[in-house]
Enzyme design. Sequence first.
Site, mmCIF file in Angstrom:
data_model
loop_
_atom_site.group_PDB
_atom_site.id
_atom_site.type_symbol
_atom_site.label_atom_id
_atom_site.label_comp_id
_atom_site.label_asym_id
_atom_site.label_seq_id
_atom_site.Cartn_x
_atom_site.Cartn_y
_atom_site.Cartn_z
ATOM 1 N N GLU A 118 -26.662 145.114 -18.172
ATOM 2 C CA GLU A 118 -26.391 146.264 -18.966
ATOM 3 C C GLU A 118 -26.929 147.448 -18.531
ATOM 4 O OE1 GLU A 118 -23.379 144.181 -20.208
ATOM 5 O OE2 GLU A 118 -23.384 146.325 -20.328
ATOM 6 N N HIS A 131 -19.550 146.436 -11.433
ATOM 7 C CA HIS A 131 -19.735 144.859 -11.375
ATOM 8 C C HIS A 131 -19.956 144.674 -9.696
ATOM 9 C CE1 HIS A 131 -18.144 144.348 -15.483
ATOM 10 N NE2 HIS A 131 -19.699 144.224 -15.348
#
Lengths: 416, 80
Positions: free
Chosen positions: A116, A125
Amino acid sequence: YLLLGRWRKKHLTFRILNMPSTLPPHTARAALLQAFQYWSKVAPLTFREVQAGWADIRLSFHGRQSLYCSKNFDGPGRVLAHADIPELGSVHFDEDELWTEGTYQGVNLRIIAAHELGHALGLGHSRYTRALMAPVYTGYRPHFKLHPDDVAGIQALYGKKIPEINDEEEETELPTIPQMPREPGPMPDPCSAELDAMMLGPRGKTYAFKGSYVWTVTDSGLGPLFQVSALWEGLPGNLDAAVYSPRTQWIHFFKGDKVWRYTNFKMSPGFPKKLKRVEPNLDAALYWPVNQKVFLFKGSGYWQWDELARTDFSHYPKPIKKLFTGVPEQPSAAMSWQDGRVYFFKGKQYWRLNRQLLVEKGYPRDTAHNWMHCNPQTPDTTPSGGNTTPSATGTDYSPTGTTLDTTSSALDSTLN
Amino acid sequence: RALGPAEKEAAVDYLLQYGYLQKPLEGPDDFRPEDITEALRAFQEASELPVSGQLDDATRARMRQPRCGLEDPFNQKTLK
């Protein structure tokens, strides 16, 4: 990797707003701190914890309902956490997960937090399913480390970390398993702290000490703040003085009526010892390469100590001003530095002495601005005669690096 | 085996939530079969699963894995 955004500055503050119920607070805290270190080890980023008020990155736990987050979580499993991209800074964890550390059970807080934080620093991602920034959690890995794609992504955003430690220091790096911290004092702000001690340590690393914490100072920025005891096991915080002697390779730390000795990060047998022949509660200490002696300072006096011979202290303390001309009494820190000069620190200022131990023209100067890479102080604190470039107040680190350039040029003039 | 409507709906929700499907900006709300097939293929490829374009067991199992709440940028069309 995918880049979603970036912070315009590299020295970020963070605040842990609450903790998960499934882990002891100090374990959860150590996991979160380690998560920051994965990134600060490979990119020129520093993260400083604040205990109150605003912070750039804010970590918190919430469940299906939340007063401050529009995205609810979904109970155990499925979505574990989410984060905003720069420069928003919120990082949320699902409090209904079984957060764990050091086991294959549950969900490892340290790994998810590192993921995170990758988002909070600007990474999207990754296509590599083994990368930290892959969307799906692949479970606890005891010897976890960043995937090359994670490193490439963060360095595409913030550049490479300038290697400040050579490989022989690798083995003296912090242990990867976070030390279980005793309750440390509040984390200091390098920009406003009056230093407890400064030390030019082994292999030319400059260490600054304040309270329970220590950080390194390089001409490209500050290292992360570590607890003193995480580096020098057994050493307390709030030190009086610290000095490294290249002659003996010993590091001596002074606090109250005790002295500790280390070689690198290993305490010498029989230490700490009681201070007997010099006064307790010293102010500062330095090693002077010209005569290879250690100087200890307290109030208006100094002691000259030969580490390898029995020193007759009967004529000490001697007046500081007799030998170090123009320095203040009761300095908070002192050191001989790699430029061959001697530095004294007191309050928010520092004095530089030439090889004749005379304070040079244009001193004192501002420590935070010239040593700690902090925003320039308001012009009225620019010391008279200093050739520090007066700068606008409140200018933030900007991507074009004007402030950074200004700071580094001022710093260069200091370093030169 | 034939999938129930609920399983199909859950899969479409997943593909929507994580950026494999893009809600049409105008026109009918439901998706064309080819859009869903393309989205499934993108998800299967990114997940290193056999790229069948079908909602098979392996794909449904992967959709149940714990993960981050942010979207995936793996469907070039929706990414654009």
